[in-house]
Design an enzyme around this catalytic site. Structure first.
Site, PDB file in Angstrom:
ATOM      1  N   LYS A   1     -12.734  -1.753   5.336  1.00 59.50           N
ATOM      2  CA  LYS A   1     -11.977  -2.691   6.167  1.00 59.50           C
ATOM      3  C   LYS A   1     -12.558  -2.727   7.584  1.00 59.50           C
ATOM      4  CE  LYS A   1      -9.448  -2.669   2.506  1.00 59.50           C
ATOM      5  NZ  LYS A   1      -8.192  -1.996   2.289  1.00 59.50           N
TER       6      LYS A   1
ATOM      7  N   TRP B   1       0.825  -1.210   0.000  1.00 55.31           N
ATOM      8  CA  TRP B   1       0.000   0.000   0.000  1.00 55.31           C
ATOM      9  C   TRP B   1       0.853   1.251   0.000  1.00 55.31           C
ATOM     10  CZ3 TRP B   1      -4.276  -0.542  -2.196  1.00 55.31           C
ATOM     11  CH2 TRP B   1      -5.015  -1.723  -2.064  1.00 55.31           C
TER      12      TRP B   1
ATOM     13  N   ASP C   1      -2.091   6.638   6.004  1.00 56.21           N
ATOM     14  CA  ASP C   1      -3.116   5.755   5.455  1.00 56.21           C
ATOM     15  C   ASP C   1      -3.448   4.743   6.549  1.00 56.21           C
ATOM     16  OD1 ASP C   1      -4.657   3.836   4.224  1.00 56.21           O
ATOM     17  OD2 ASP C   1      -3.287   3.489   2.542  1.00 56.21           O
TER      18      ASP C   1
HETATM   19  C1  LIG Z   1      -7.622  -1.411   1.034  1.00 52.81           C
HETATM   20  C2  LIG Z   1      -6.544  -0.429   1.221  1.00 52.81           C
HETATM   21  C3  LIG Z   1      -6.355   0.641   0.324  1.00 52.81           C
HETATM   22  C4  LIG Z   1      -7.189   0.813  -0.920  1.00 52.81           C
HETATM   23  O1  LIG Z   1      -8.380   1.356  -0.615  1.00 52.81           O
HETATM   24  P1  LIG Z   1      -9.451   1.645  -1.776  1.00 52.81           P
HETATM   25  O2  LIG Z   1     -10.614   2.110  -0.960  1.00 52.81           O
HETATM   26  O3  LIG Z   1      -9.709   0.363  -2.498  1.00 52.81           O
HETATM   27  O4  LIG Z   1      -8.899   2.686  -2.653  1.00 52.81           O
HETATM   28  C5  LIG Z   1      -5.344   1.527   0.580  1.00 52.81           C
HETATM   29  N1  LIG Z   1      -4.563   1.405   1.646  1.00 52.81           N
HETATM   30  C6  LIG Z   1      -4.707   0.402   2.527  1.00 52.81           C
HETATM   31  C7  LIG Z   1      -3.788   0.321   3.705  1.00 52.81           C
HETATM   32  C8  LIG Z   1      -5.699  -0.537   2.342  1.00 52.81           C
HETATM   33  O5  LIG Z   1      -5.858  -1.543   3.228  1.00 52.81           O
END
Ligand SMILES: *Cc1c(COP(=O)(O)O)cnc(C)c1O
Length: 359
Positions: free
Chosen positions: A195, A101, A171
């Site tokens: 998530k 990521w 993030d």
């Molecule tokens: C799932 C995830 C993403 C991607 O998110 P989207 O909503 O599909 O753009 C980005 N960063 C992390 C850490 C993730 O777990």
């Protein structure tokens, strides 16, 4: 019958939340409408959105000086929004590379600025978080970006880096609300909801007010945090139903005792699984112990040829979506807030039995 769903995302939701949503599906609180059918500018939906924000602020103890934005586009869109909103007159940003990521965030940022990868865990196949003393931060960076929980690799920050006053951007897609966080240490936190918050379609951004208003002129309006903040995230139609479900999740979290209580449960759940993996000679987890994720637990069978049988047996026992991400292989158990400890115990029992039969 409901299964134990170990998906990394979209992921398991609390059963009570789904039940409430089902009860309110055709007629929300006497409105005669489903939330899906409401105007986002009507008083019913405004009350839903306001309550969701208030509850989230309480749960995360978000200071008054931060804006909460309910957006669309996922963490992926925010990976572009971050440089667009934060660069201002600067031309460079620092990124720490802890896995898949982080790499995606870096790739996107490179379209807009010079990216300085100030530290990377690539040398050990992304199995750890580089120590702060080894980061080579650039004093001219507009911000420092980290991914505090690498959903695919299973690596989590259990500390907050000091960035010498440069805004820290995180993030937190896959561990937000799983643990207490000191928001004041961050300039921006963001994540997709699918998530640990609610359904896909909702993206959360929490941004310190003084960082607003410096967006590059090319910034798309939908990604412009200042414009969105000035319009209460309703510059255009927000993901109304996802916001509603997220609000039900926030109420559920409060009923569970809030984030601190949830964190204790998450520590206990993760410990059960890691302790079992560590004493086993049949399975293994490669992550440095101090940096292991409480939310996403990747593990491998020492004999890969048994992977398929393992997954098939798990499915027969009501445990789904345990296959690891294609980039790392093996297995991954995502054990978010909504995964009860019974699910983790059931998984361990199954793993023991599978080892007994195949070890
Ligand atoms: C799932 C995830 C993403 C991607 O998110 P989207 O909503 O599909 O753009 C980005 N960063 C992390 C850490 C993730 O777990």
């Amino acid at each position: 019958m409901r299964v134990f769903n170990f998906s990394a995302g979209p992921a398991v939701l609390p059963e009570q939340v789904l039940q409430s949503a089902a009860e309110e599906m055709l007629d929300w609180h006497g409105s005669g409408m489903s939330v899906m059918e409401m105007s986002h500018r009507g008083k019913e939906f405004i009350s839903i959105a306001n309550k969701a924000e208030t509850d989230l602020r309480t749960l995360l103890e978000i200071p008054e000086t931060y804006k909460v934005l309910f957006l669309q586009g996922g963490a992926m869109a925010e990976n572009a929004a971050i440089p667009l909103n934060l660069l201002g007159s600067k031309t460079t940003a620092d990124y720490i590379n802890t896995g898949e990521w982080s790499k995606k965030s870096i790739k996107e940022a490179k379209k807009y600025c010079a990216v300085n990868v100030a530290a990377t865990a690539e040398d050990k196949n992304f199995t750890y978080v580089p120590l702060r003393e080894n980061w080579r931060l650039n004093a001219d960076a507009a911000y420092v970006h980290i991914c505090t929980n690498e959903t695919i690799g299973g690596v989590e920050y259990h500390w907050i880096p000091d960035t010498n006053g440069v805004p820290l951007v995180a993030d937190m897609s896959s561990h937000i609300l799983s643990r207490k966080i000191d928001i004041a240490k961050y300039g921006v936190i963001y994540g997709g909801a699918q998530k640990n918050i609610g359904p896909a379609g909702l993206t959360l951004v929490v941004v310190r007010e003084d960082l607003l208003g410096h967006a590059l002129s090319i910034t798309p309006s939908a990604l412009n945090w200042k414009e969105q903040a000035d319009n209460d995230s309703m510059l255009n139609t927000p993901p109304t139903y996802s916001i509603y479900i997220a609000g039900l999740v926030f109420e559920w979290l409060q009923a569970q005792g809030g984030v601190a209580a949830m964190e204790q449960k998450n520590i206990a759940k993760a410990a059960l699984l890691y302790d079992y993996l560590d004493q086993s000679g049949f399975y293994q987890n490669p992550i440095t112990k101090a940096d292991r994720s409480r939310m996403n637990v990747p593990f491998k069978l020492n004999d890969e040829s048994l992977d398929e049988a393992f997954l098939k047996g798990a499915q027969e026992n009501g445990m789904l979506q345990l296959k690891g991400h294609r980039s790392v292989g093996g297995m991954r158990a995502s054990i978010y807030n909504a995964m009860p400890v019974e699910g983790v115990k059931a998984l361990i029992e199954y793993m023991k039995e599978f080892e007994r039969k195949n070890g």
